[in-house]
Motif scaffolding. Sequence first.
Motif, mmCIF file in Angstrom:
data_model
loop_
_atom_site.group_PDB
_atom_site.id
_atom_site.type_symbol
_atom_site.label_atom_id
_atom_site.label_comp_id
_atom_site.label_asym_id
_atom_site.label_seq_id
_atom_site.Cartn_x
_atom_site.Cartn_y
_atom_site.Cartn_z
ATOM 1 N N ALA A 54 -1.519 13.955 2.133
ATOM 2 C CA ALA A 54 -0.721 15.021 2.612
ATOM 3 C C ALA A 54 0.434 13.880 3.587
ATOM 4 O O ALA A 54 1.309 14.390 3.446
ATOM 5 N N ILE A 55 -0.150 13.147 4.421
ATOM 6 C CA ILE A 55 0.594 12.338 5.533
ATOM 7 C C ILE A 55 1.435 11.352 4.610
ATOM 8 O O ILE A 55 2.481 11.376 4.864
ATOM 9 N N VAL A 56 0.995 10.835 3.385
ATOM 10 C CA VAL A 56 1.780 9.684 2.706
ATOM 11 C C VAL A 56 3.040 10.807 1.958
ATOM 12 O O VAL A 56 3.886 10.296 1.723
ATOM 13 N N ARG A 57 2.581 12.012 1.499
ATOM 14 C CA ARG A 57 3.660 12.724 1.121
ATOM 15 C C ARG A 57 4.739 13.186 2.060
ATOM 16 O O ARG A 57 5.859 13.033 1.788
ATOM 17 N N LEU A 58 4.186 13.236 3.231
ATOM 18 C CA LEU A 58 5.241 13.816 4.249
ATOM 19 C C LEU A 58 5.946 12.638 4.948
ATOM 20 O O LEU A 58 7.020 12.950 5.146
ATOM 21 N N ASN A 59 5.306 11.309 4.885
ATOM 22 C CA ASN A 59 5.972 10.122 5.566
ATOM 23 C C ASN A 59 5.364 9.042 4.490
ATOM 24 O O ASN A 59 4.296 8.574 4.810
ATOM 25 N N PRO A 60 6.271 8.791 3.635
ATOM 26 C CA PRO A 60 5.625 7.698 2.657
ATOM 27 C C PRO A 60 5.489 6.295 3.485
ATOM 28 O O PRO A 60 4.952 5.283 2.927
ATOM 29 N N SER A 61 6.117 5.915 4.564
ATOM 30 C CA SER A 61 6.150 4.923 5.520
ATOM 31 C C SER A 61 4.759 5.018 6.398
ATOM 32 O O SER A 61 4.880 4.047 7.575
ATOM 33 N N SER A 62 3.998 5.902 6.218
ATOM 34 C CA SER A 62 3.009 5.932 7.211
ATOM 35 C C SER A 62 1.807 5.102 7.017
ATOM 36 O O SER A 62 0.937 4.959 6.296
ATOM 37 N N GLN A 63 1.782 3.927 7.909
ATOM 38 C CA GLN A 63 0.941 2.884 7.708
ATOM 39 C C GLN A 63 -0.670 3.582 7.987
ATOM 40 O O GLN A 63 -1.583 3.086 7.399
ATOM 41 N N LEU A 64 -0.513 4.326 8.819
ATOM 42 C CA LEU A 64 -1.911 5.159 9.320
ATOM 43 C C LEU A 64 -2.446 5.567 8.165
ATOM 44 O O LEU A 64 -3.751 5.467 7.674
ATOM 45 N N GLY A 65 -1.545 6.310 7.274
ATOM 46 C CA GLY A 65 -1.850 7.241 6.109
ATOM 47 C C GLY A 65 -2.370 6.288 4.938
ATOM 48 O O GLY A 65 -3.423 6.412 4.540
ATOM 49 N N HIS A 66 -1.655 5.137 4.699
ATOM 50 C CA HIS A 66 -2.011 4.391 3.828
ATOM 51 C C HIS A 66 -3.281 3.675 4.165
ATOM 52 O O HIS A 66 -4.186 3.462 3.361
ATOM 53 N N GLY A 67 -3.583 3.314 5.555
ATOM 54 C CA GLY A 67 -4.645 2.427 5.767
ATOM 55 C C GLY A 67 -5.843 3.313 5.500
ATOM 56 O O GLY A 67 -6.885 2.692 5.116
ATOM 57 N N GLU A 68 -5.944 4.447 5.850
ATOM 58 C CA GLU A 68 -6.880 5.276 5.886
ATOM 59 C C GLU A 68 -7.310 5.705 4.305
ATOM 60 O O GLU A 68 -8.434 5.715 3.785
ATOM 61 N N LEU A 69 -6.212 5.828 3.675
ATOM 62 C CA LEU A 69 -6.576 6.073 2.385
ATOM 63 C C LEU A 69 -7.126 4.791 1.635
ATOM 64 O O LEU A 69 -7.816 4.868 0.718
ATOM 65 N N GLY A 70 -6.863 3.458 2.122
ATOM 66 C CA GLY A 70 -7.618 2.360 1.681
ATOM 67 C C GLY A 70 -8.926 2.643 1.844
ATOM 68 O O GLY A 70 -9.690 2.208 0.792
ATOM 69 N N TRP A 71 -9.323 2.994 3.099
ATOM 70 C CA TRP A 71 -10.847 3.109 3.322
ATOM 71 C C TRP A 71 -11.588 4.267 2.405
ATOM 72 O O TRP A 71 -12.495 4.357 1.819
#
Length: 188
Positions: free
Chosen positions: A120-137
């Motif tokens: 949901a974070i990445v959908r709202l903000n595709p540039s979210s470093q935090l969202g992508h990092g947490e999705l990685g984990w």
Amino acid sequence: DARKSRSMGNPSVFDLVLQARAVVYGGITKEHFAAAEQLYVRALEREPDNVPALGGFASMSAFRASSLTSIDRDADLARAETLADRALRIDPNDQSSHHALGLTCRLVGRFDEARSHEEAIVRLNPSSQLGHGELGWICQFMGDHEASLSHFFKAVKLSPRDPFLHIHCIGIGLAYENIDNGCQRALA
């Protein structure tokens, strides 16, 4: 200035939230988390439904639970979930609250729910470093190492000077190790 002195003597809820965030980013210590908690509590005493205060306090509580500085990890996780749920009822697009729930769910092994919040974070903000990092984990823990790598690389590219960059680099190493082990097993 008169405006600056008013703000320092009686900070607004907005000021308290910004101060809390600054304290948390000052270092991962019990003292910083305790100081930030006091600021969030003051903000919520003034405005109980302030979404940035709810989401920020929720994220900080989840982060403290994950950082091994928590005095009561279960209480931090419960607080994170309660505050984030409350904030999302007010604003379903609050990224801090989605992150708090994503991290909380990952820490207790609810990976599908965690992934949903971080997506949901990445959908709202595709540039979210935090969202992508947490999705990685989350993908790493779910065994989806290719997706894990993709999200970690995006997080690193989005914020190459992030103070927590090493966490993503560790994730990249683990994902590569798992991919290598899978290839070796397949070839054996």
